[in-house]
Write a protein that holds these residues in place. Structure first.
Motif, PDB file in Angstrom:
ATOM      1  N   ASP A 225       0.830  -1.207   0.000  1.00 46.87           N
ATOM      2  CA  ASP A 225       0.000   0.000   0.000  1.00 46.87           C
ATOM      3  C   ASP A 225       0.864   1.258   0.000  1.00 46.87           C
ATOM      4  O   ASP A 225       0.531   2.246  -0.656  1.00 46.87           O
ATOM      5  N   ILE A 226       1.961   1.214   0.749  1.00 45.60           N
ATOM      6  CA  ILE A 226       2.858   2.380   0.821  1.00 45.60           C
ATOM      7  C   ILE A 226       3.402   2.699  -0.561  1.00 45.60           C
ATOM      8  O   ILE A 226       3.382   3.843  -1.012  1.00 45.60           O
ATOM      9  N   THR A 227       3.889   1.653  -1.254  1.00 46.59           N
ATOM     10  CA  THR A 227       4.451   1.844  -2.591  1.00 46.59           C
ATOM     11  C   THR A 227       3.402   2.377  -3.553  1.00 46.59           C
ATOM     12  O   THR A 227       3.662   3.295  -4.333  1.00 46.59           O
ATOM     13  N   GLU A 228       2.210   1.804  -3.478  1.00 46.68           N
ATOM     14  CA  GLU A 228       1.142   2.221  -4.404  1.00 46.68           C
ATOM     15  C   GLU A 228       0.725   3.665  -4.160  1.00 46.68           C
ATOM     16  O   GLU A 228       0.605   4.462  -5.091  1.00 46.68           O
ATOM     17  N   TYR A 229       0.496   4.020  -2.900  1.00 45.84           N
ATOM     18  CA  TYR A 229       0.061   5.384  -2.584  1.00 45.84           C
ATOM     19  C   TYR A 229       1.123   6.410  -2.988  1.00 45.84           C
ATOM     20  O   TYR A 229       0.797   7.492  -3.497  1.00 45.84           O
ATOM     21  N   THR A 230       2.395   6.081  -2.735  1.00 48.92           N
ATOM     22  CA  THR A 230       3.473   7.005  -3.103  1.00 48.92           C
ATOM     23  C   THR A 230       3.565   7.147  -4.615  1.00 48.92           C
ATOM     24  O   THR A 230       3.755   8.255  -5.137  1.00 48.92           O
ATOM     25  N   PHE A 231       3.440   6.036  -5.330  1.00 48.13           N
ATOM     26  CA  PHE A 231       3.486   6.066  -6.799  1.00 48.13           C
ATOM     27  C   PHE A 231       2.436   7.024  -7.345  1.00 48.13           C
ATOM     28  O   PHE A 231       2.745   7.914  -8.153  1.00 48.13           O
ATOM     29  N   PHE A 232       1.186   6.859  -6.922  1.00 48.68           N
ATOM     30  CA  PHE A 232       0.116   7.677  -7.486  1.00 48.68           C
ATOM     31  C   PHE A 232       0.145   9.115  -6.978  1.00 48.68           C
ATOM     32  O   PHE A 232      -0.266  10.039  -7.687  1.00 48.68           O
ATOM     33  N   ALA A 233       0.644   9.327  -5.768  1.00 45.45           N
ATOM     34  CA  ALA A 233       0.802  10.699  -5.276  1.00 45.45           C
ATOM     35  C   ALA A 233       1.813  11.461  -6.125  1.00 45.45           C
ATOM     36  O   ALA A 233       1.592  12.618  -6.513  1.00 45.45           O
ATOM     37  N   LEU A 234       2.944  10.810  -6.429  1.00 40.54           N
ATOM     38  CA  LEU A 234       3.963  11.438  -7.270  1.00 40.54           C
ATOM     39  C   LEU A 234       3.470  11.614  -8.712  1.00 40.54           C
ATOM     40  O   LEU A 234       3.663  12.655  -9.329  1.00 40.54           O
ATOM     41  N   ARG A 235       2.814  10.596  -9.231  1.00 42.93           N
ATOM     42  CA  ARG A 235       2.340  10.675 -10.616  1.00 42.93           C
ATOM     43  C   ARG A 235       1.302  11.778 -10.783  1.00 42.93           C
ATOM     44  O   ARG A 235       1.334  12.549 -11.748  1.00 42.93           O
ATOM     45  N   ASP A 236       0.389  11.894  -9.825  1.00 45.15           N
ATOM     46  CA  ASP A 236      -0.632  12.941  -9.901  1.00 45.15           C
ATOM     47  C   ASP A 236      -0.004  14.326  -9.811  1.00 45.15           C
ATOM     48  O   ASP A 236      -0.441  15.262 -10.492  1.00 45.15           O
ATOM     49  N   ALA A 237       1.015  14.455  -8.945  1.00 40.93           N
ATOM     50  CA  ALA A 237       1.694  15.751  -8.805  1.00 40.93           C
ATOM     51  C   ALA A 237       2.376  16.153 -10.107  1.00 40.93           C
ATOM     52  O   ALA A 237       2.288  17.300 -10.559  1.00 40.93           O
ATOM     53  N   VAL A 238       3.076  15.204 -10.722  1.00 41.76           N
ATOM     54  CA  VAL A 238       3.784  15.498 -11.974  1.00 41.76           C
ATOM     55  C   VAL A 238       2.795  15.760 -13.107  1.00 41.76           C
ATOM     56  O   VAL A 238       3.002  16.652 -13.938  1.00 41.76           O
ATOM     57  N   GLU A 239       1.711  14.990 -13.144  1.00 41.02           N
ATOM     58  CA  GLU A 239       0.709  15.184 -14.202  1.00 41.02           C
ATOM     59  C   GLU A 239       0.134  16.593 -14.161  1.00 41.02           C
ATOM     60  O   GLU A 239      -0.095  17.219 -15.198  1.00 41.02           O
ATOM     61  N   GLU A 240      -0.093  17.089 -12.958  1.00 43.55           N
ATOM     62  CA  GLU A 240      -0.611  18.454 -12.803  1.00 43.55           C
ATOM     63  C   GLU A 240       0.403  19.480 -13.320  1.00 43.55           C
ATOM     64  O   GLU A 240       0.029  20.487 -13.932  1.00 43.55           O
ATOM     65  N   ILE A 241       1.674  19.210 -13.101  1.00 40.83           N
ATOM     66  CA  ILE A 241       2.731  20.134 -13.505  1.00 40.83           C
ATOM     67  C   ILE A 241       2.867  20.203 -15.027  1.00 40.83           C
ATOM     68  O   ILE A 241       3.021  21.278 -15.608  1.00 40.83           O
ATOM     69  N   ILE A 242       2.823  19.051 -15.687  1.00 40.94           N
ATOM     70  CA  ILE A 242       3.148  19.019 -17.122  1.00 40.94           C
ATOM     71  C   ILE A 242       1.938  19.180 -18.031  1.00 40.94           C
ATOM     72  O   ILE A 242       2.094  19.311 -19.250  1.00 40.94           O
ATOM     73  N   SER A 243       0.737  19.184 -17.463  1.00 40.58           N
ATOM     74  CA  SER A 243      -0.468  19.283 -18.298  1.00 40.58           C
ATOM     75  C   SER A 243      -0.878  20.744 -18.489  1.00 40.58           C
ATOM     76  O   SER A 243      -1.805  21.240 -17.843  1.00 40.58           O
ATOM     77  N   ILE A 244      -0.167  21.421 -19.363  1.00 38.81           N
ATOM     78  CA  ILE A 244      -0.487  22.811 -19.700  1.00 38.81           C
ATOM     79  C   ILE A 244      -1.346  22.801 -20.965  1.00 38.81           C
ATOM     80  O   ILE A 244      -0.930  22.285 -22.004  1.00 38.81           O
ATOM     81  N   PRO A 245      -2.562  23.332 -20.900  1.00 42.30           N
ATOM     82  CA  PRO A 245      -3.447  23.265 -22.069  1.00 42.30           C
ATOM     83  C   PRO A 245      -2.929  24.108 -23.237  1.00 42.30           C
ATOM     84  O   PRO A 245      -2.278  25.136 -23.048  1.00 42.30           O
ATOM     85  N   GLY A 246      -3.228  23.655 -24.430  1.00 43.93           N
ATOM     86  CA  GLY A 246      -2.826  24.393 -25.637  1.00 43.93           C
ATOM     87  C   GLY A 246      -3.124  23.570 -26.878  1.00 43.93           C
ATOM     88  O   GLY A 246      -3.152  22.345 -26.829  1.00 43.93           O
ATOM     89  N   LYS A 247      -3.339  24.241 -27.983  1.00 42.46           N
ATOM     90  CA  LYS A 247      -3.603  23.550 -29.246  1.00 42.46           C
ATOM     91  C   LYS A 247      -2.302  23.039 -29.847  1.00 42.46           C
ATOM     92  O   LYS A 247      -1.240  23.630 -29.657  1.00 42.46           O
ATOM     93  N   SER A 248      -2.402  21.954 -30.593  1.00 44.41           N
ATOM     94  CA  SER A 248      -1.231  21.468 -31.317  1.00 44.41           C
ATOM     95  C   SER A 248      -1.038  22.302 -32.577  1.00 44.41           C
ATOM     96  O   SER A 248      -1.976  22.923 -33.087  1.00 44.41           O
TER      97      SER A 248
END
Length: 467
Positions: A225-248
């Protein structure tokens, strides 16, 4: 690619797991379980799998087989060893008898005592050997059982292809809750490591705060559970950082084409980042998609710049608009736009002189090119491996000329990943393309989901992460 960031994220998970397990051990609140421990990167692919079902269906029958095979092998070995020992004993006894009866009558009692002593030593030795054999067999049996049931942390490196590790799975007798004290030091270390990896200060802080908010208060039953929670906490944090909206850029080309106009793109950045080569790659990219690009050689100051961009245009087979060296770069850009309109071409790529963001005169010249050519996109081209320098350059160019997007070159050689993680968030403009090699085909449209897969998978494949 981005190996440094991947290691930092996985270490954060490992340290938190160690912290909680050590505390639980001190509280006598820990027990080892049979089963498989999931590695940090396995959760991107195994989010929907239930480890309990895997243990019951696959691991337990395998354990019985291992146990039965071990007992059978050891029994046969013991029988073989006993038979051998008995044969040796019989031979030695016969030899002892023969030697005893053939001795002369003149041998004194000391010889008899010596014979008895030898007999005693022999039988004691045989008993010791039997005992040693039994102990060895017992140790082998224990080791075989331990290999499956009592795997420890020393065997955690044995990871299967599906991301499972064959040991180190623990559960807590009483459910534990992740508290702020558990993550405080660990996340401070993560923040320092991110800064060392060329991640911008505001990005490192945002990641750490997001992970902290996600983890604190989580209830833990098992070490997985520790590994899973840490994985998704980090992934969600990074996803928020890199998801800048914009047209291609492709979407914008289609929109402009529907209006009967070309998409005009102006490229800015300092010397040496691969700006001119990137223009050649983009011309090739869109030419293969069925569009007709034209290149404007608006870098009229740097020696050899016109020849360089002409070389790329000739190699990929697109038209180039150029004037004499030292001529007005804004006029070259204007002529290229007019040529595209007259010829029905869909894309204008404007090369400009590389300049430092601190050079006021050259920045003013760049503003003039923008005013005359009226581009639909202003794209900053930065070198990914320069890390924080690329981020700071993008910030300055954005303040001076208001850029619309970013292209990062040399992303394939970027082990740290600091610029790729930071640059879009810092200026709140999307990354549009990544340069991933030296050939004209070595360019790809940026996809935040691809970036997540690179950071949170344990191989180089493009693995789809489930939402």
């Amino acid at each position: 690619m981005f190996e440094s960031l991947k290691k930092k994220f996985s270490r954060t998970s490992e340290k938190l797991e160690e912290e909680l397990i050590e505390e639980a051990e001190a509280e006598d609140n820990l027990q080892e379980e049979s089963g498989s421990r999931f590695s940090f990167f396995s959760f991107g692919r195994k989010k929907e799998e239930k480890p309990e079902e895997v243990e019951e269906e696959n691991l337990l029958p395998e354990a019985e087989e291992i146990k039965e095979e071990s007992v059978t092998d050891e029994t046969e070995e013991e029988i073989s060893q006993d038979t051998e020992t008995e044969t040796v004993e019989e031979e030695v006894k016969e030899e002892k008898k023969s030697r005893f009866w053939n001795r002369s009558k003149n041998e004194d009692e000391s010889d008899d005592d010596s014979s008895e002593e030898k007999k005693s030593r022999f039988w004691n030795r045989s008993k010791d050997e039997d005992k040693s054999d039994e102990e060895d067999a017992s140790e082998e049996e224990k080791e075989e059982k331990s290999h499956f049931w009592n795997r420890n942390k020393d065997k955690q490196e044995d990871i299967s292809a599906d991301g499972e590790a064959k040991g180190g799975l623990f559960s807590f007798v009483r459910e534990k809750t992740i508290q702020e004290k558990h993550v405080e030091d660990i996340l401070f270390e993560l923040e320092m490591e991110l800064l060392q990896g060329d991640v911008a200060m505001e990005v490192a802080t945002e990641v750490v705060e997001s992970v902290k908010n996600n983890l604190v208060g989580k209830k833990i039953k098992r070490s997985n559970d520790i590994t899973e929670y840490t994985f998704f906490a980090l992934r969600d944090a990074v996803e928020e950082i890199i998801s800048i909206p914009g047209k291609s850029m492709t979407e914008m080309i289609e929109e402009k084409k529907a209006q009967g106009e070309p998409l005009v793109v102006m490229f800015v950045g300092i010397n040496g980042t691969g700006k001119t080569t990137t223009i050649g790659k983009l011309a090739n990219y869109y030419l293969k998609m069925g569009y007709t690009p034209v290149i404007a050689a608006s870098d009229t100051f740097r020696a050899g710049a016109i020849e360089q961009v002409t070389h790329h245009a000739d190699n990929v087979g697109v038209k180039i608009i150029k004037h004499q060296k030292g001529s007005d770069p804004a006029a070259v850009a204007y002529d290229a736009v007019e040529h595209a309109k007259a010829q029905g071409k869909e894309l204008v790529l404007i090369d400009t002189a590389g300049r430092m963001q601190t050079n006021t005169n050259l920045m003013d010249e760049m503003k003039k090119i923008k005013r005359v050519s009226n581009p639909d996109l202003v794209i900053f081209v930065g070198d990914a491996i320069t890390g924080n320098d690329a981020t700071e350059q993008a910030r300055k160019f954005n303040e001076a000329i208001d850029i619309d997007g970013v292209i990062l070159t040399k992303a394939d050689a970027d082990s740290k990943g600091g610029a790729s993680l930071s640059i879009g968030y810092v200026i709140q403009k999307p990354i549009m393309f990544l340069g991933v090699g030296q050939g004209y085909d070595d360019i790809m449209e940026y996809d935040p989901q691809w970036m997540l897969n690179q950071l949170f998978s344990d191989d180089d494949e493009k693995i789809a992460v489930e939402d």
